[in-house]
Design a protein around this motif. Structure first.
Motif, PDB file in Angstrom:
ATOM      1  N   ASN A 184      -2.164 -34.241 -36.631  1.00 43.65           N
ATOM      2  CA  ASN A 184      -1.454 -35.272 -35.867  1.00 43.65           C
ATOM      3  C   ASN A 184       0.012 -35.372 -36.253  1.00 43.65           C
ATOM      4  N   ASP A 185       0.839 -35.590 -35.259  1.00 48.72           N
ATOM      5  CA  ASP A 185       2.266 -35.883 -35.404  1.00 48.72           C
ATOM      6  C   ASP A 185       2.409 -37.365 -35.043  1.00 48.72           C
ATOM      7  N   GLU A 186       2.602 -38.223 -36.048  1.00 43.56           N
ATOM      8  CA  GLU A 186       2.510 -39.662 -35.849  1.00 43.56           C
ATOM      9  C   GLU A 186       3.840 -40.368 -36.124  1.00 43.56           C
ATOM     10  N   THR A 187       4.085 -41.426 -35.367  1.00 41.41           N
ATOM     11  CA  THR A 187       5.276 -42.261 -35.539  1.00 41.41           C
ATOM     12  C   THR A 187       4.842 -43.713 -35.638  1.00 41.41           C
ATOM     13  N   LEU A 188       5.405 -44.431 -36.621  1.00 45.58           N
ATOM     14  CA  LEU A 188       5.024 -45.826 -36.855  1.00 45.58           C
ATOM     15  C   LEU A 188       6.268 -46.703 -36.825  1.00 45.58           C
ATOM     16  N   ALA A 189       6.184 -47.836 -36.123  1.00 45.13           N
ATOM     17  CA  ALA A 189       7.309 -48.751 -35.963  1.00 45.13           C
ATOM     18  C   ALA A 189       7.605 -49.510 -37.256  1.00 45.13           C
ATOM     19  N   PRO A 190       8.808 -50.077 -37.378  1.00 45.12           N
ATOM     20  CA  PRO A 190       9.207 -50.790 -38.604  1.00 45.12           C
ATOM     21  C   PRO A 190       8.224 -51.898 -38.990  1.00 45.12           C
ATOM     22  N   LYS A 191       7.864 -51.921 -40.282  1.00 45.29           N
ATOM     23  CA  LYS A 191       7.024 -52.952 -40.903  1.00 45.29           C
ATOM     24  C   LYS A 191       5.597 -53.007 -40.347  1.00 45.29           C
ATOM     25  N   ARG A 221       7.649 -28.383 -32.598  1.00 47.15           N
ATOM     26  CA  ARG A 221       6.370 -29.094 -32.496  1.00 47.15           C
ATOM     27  C   ARG A 221       5.309 -28.310 -31.714  1.00 47.15           C
ATOM     28  N   ASP A 222       5.567 -27.036 -31.395  1.00 50.37           N
ATOM     29  CA  ASP A 222       4.524 -26.163 -30.861  1.00 50.37           C
ATOM     30  C   ASP A 222       3.625 -25.681 -31.998  1.00 50.37           C
ATOM     31  N   SER A 223       2.392 -25.316 -31.649  1.00 50.65           N
ATOM     32  CA  SER A 223       1.467 -24.738 -32.618  1.00 50.65           C
ATOM     33  C   SER A 223       0.901 -23.432 -32.075  1.00 50.65           C
ATOM     34  N   LYS A 227       1.242 -25.972 -26.783  1.00 49.28           N
ATOM     35  CA  LYS A 227       2.603 -26.440 -26.535  1.00 49.28           C
ATOM     36  C   LYS A 227       2.725 -27.919 -26.888  1.00 49.28           C
ATOM     37  N   ALA A 228       3.898 -28.293 -27.377  1.00 46.77           N
ATOM     38  CA  ALA A 228       4.121 -29.664 -27.838  1.00 46.77           C
ATOM     39  C   ALA A 228       3.834 -30.686 -26.742  1.00 46.77           C
ATOM     40  N   GLN A 229       4.240 -30.358 -25.510  1.00 48.51           N
ATOM     41  CA  GLN A 229       4.108 -31.337 -24.417  1.00 48.51           C
ATOM     42  C   GLN A 229       2.677 -31.479 -23.912  1.00 48.51           C
ATOM     43  N   SER A 230       1.765 -30.616 -24.379  1.00 45.92           N
ATOM     44  CA  SER A 230       0.382 -30.694 -23.901  1.00 45.92           C
ATOM     45  C   SER A 230      -0.559 -31.298 -24.944  1.00 45.92           C
ATOM     46  N   ARG A 231      -0.013 -31.877 -25.997  1.00 46.99           N
ATOM     47  CA  ARG A 231      -0.854 -32.491 -27.023  1.00 46.99           C
ATOM     48  C   ARG A 231      -1.474 -33.797 -26.523  1.00 46.99           C
ATOM     49  N   GLY A 232      -2.569 -34.207 -27.174  1.00 42.89           N
ATOM     50  CA  GLY A 232      -3.136 -35.520 -26.891  1.00 42.89           C
ATOM     51  C   GLY A 232      -2.124 -36.606 -27.216  1.00 42.89           C
ATOM     52  N   LEU A 275       0.540 -37.919 -31.504  1.00 45.71           N
ATOM     53  CA  LEU A 275       0.478 -36.691 -30.720  1.00 45.71           C
ATOM     54  C   LEU A 275      -0.449 -35.732 -31.452  1.00 45.71           C
ATOM     55  N   SER A 276      -1.595 -35.428 -30.839  1.00 51.35           N
ATOM     56  CA  SER A 276      -2.673 -34.693 -31.514  1.00 51.35           C
ATOM     57  C   SER A 276      -2.766 -33.268 -30.990  1.00 51.35           C
ATOM     58  N   THR A 277      -2.590 -32.296 -31.885  1.00 50.71           N
ATOM     59  CA  THR A 277      -2.781 -30.906 -31.495  1.00 50.71           C
ATOM     60  C   THR A 277      -4.264 -30.605 -31.325  1.00 50.71           C
ATOM     61  N   LEU A 278      -5.096 -31.171 -32.187  1.00 53.12           N
ATOM     62  CA  LEU A 278      -6.545 -31.015 -32.095  1.00 53.12           C
ATOM     63  C   LEU A 278      -7.180 -32.339 -31.671  1.00 53.12           C
ATOM     64  N   ASN A 279      -8.438 -32.304 -31.304  1.00 53.53           N
ATOM     65  CA  ASN A 279      -9.126 -33.510 -30.855  1.00 53.53           C
ATOM     66  C   ASN A 279      -9.051 -34.607 -31.916  1.00 53.53           C
TER      67      ASN A 279
END
Length: 226
Positions: A49-56, A195-197, A11-16, A26-30
């Motif tokens: 990984n589902d990753e977000t990066l801030a501006p610049k 975002r579930d797997s 589940k999306a909410q249980s990712r690392g 947010l990591s589905t796997l280790n």
């Protein structure tokens, strides 16, 4: 009636979860400091990984094993190693030798970027190499291949509501790793939301149905140890 194969839902909410003021992962796997026994690699898939990066901002990564690193932008543009720009409906494939270091940057002044970082362990990597691939969501209601190597096939698709599909695995020695990028799907009578797997194995074909409009699905078919 559908045959029930072994499966695991992530589940999306249980990712690392790793986050600071510039970067969220947010990591589905280790990955990194995150470890759970049930989140070990699935076939050749070692990182998802589902990753977000801030501006610049810039984020530096290292590769522990010879791997193919797949970068798929979901929102915005990624600057890879300050020389390769990847946009939505594009994918960058980085064949990375063990202990290789690379950087990702958000080129925007004010906007966040969001992308998937996937790593496939590969014995075929003999030198660092970068390839950018294009794909189009003008194709609807079917999965189409965006990458394939000796162990893993990566497919993506966008679907209308109530669109049904059937995916055939090459062999029963392979498994499927499914990730819902957007929307909701029913997979073998299992509900997956954004975002579930889901991983499935010991199965020859997989039935699925989109439950929402413009639902986007990513499926990786990978060889498992016999």
């Amino acid at each position: 009636m559908l045959s029930q194969s072994p499966a695991q839902i992530y589940k999306a909410q249980s990712r690392g979860h790793e986050e600071d003021e510039t970067y969220r992962c947010l990591s589905t796997l280790n990955f990194g400091a995150y470890f759970e026994e049930s989140r070990r690699p699935f076939g050749a898939i070692t990182v998802f990984n589902d990753e977000t990066l801030a501006p610049k901002k810039v984020k530096t990564f290292s590769v522990d094993y010879a791997s193919e690193v797949l970068l798929i932008p979901l929102v915005g543009t990624i600057d890879f190693d300050n020389k390769n720009y990847i946009n939505t409906e594009e994918m960058l494939l980085f064949s990375a030798e063990k202990d290789t270091v690379f950087q990702l940057q958000n080129p925007f002044e004010t906007e966040l970027i969001n992308y998937l970082q996937i790593r496939l362990q590969s014995s075929k990597v003999i030198k660092n190499d970068v390839v950018k691939k294009h794909f189009s969501f003008s194709i609807r209601n079917e999965l189409f291949i965006i990458h394939e190597n000796e162990t893993t096939k990566v497919s993506i698709g966008i679907f209308d509501s109530r669109s049904e599909g059937l995916y055939h695995l090459d062999k029963n020695t392979k498994g499927a790793f499914v990730f819902v990028i957007h929307g909701a799907f029913e997979f073998q009578n299992r509900l997956l939301e954004s975002r579930d797997s889901l991983t499935l194995w010991e199965i020859a074909e997989i039935e699925y149905e989109s439950l929402t409009e413009n639902a986007i699905l990513l499926l990786l078919e990978t060889a498992l140890q016999e």
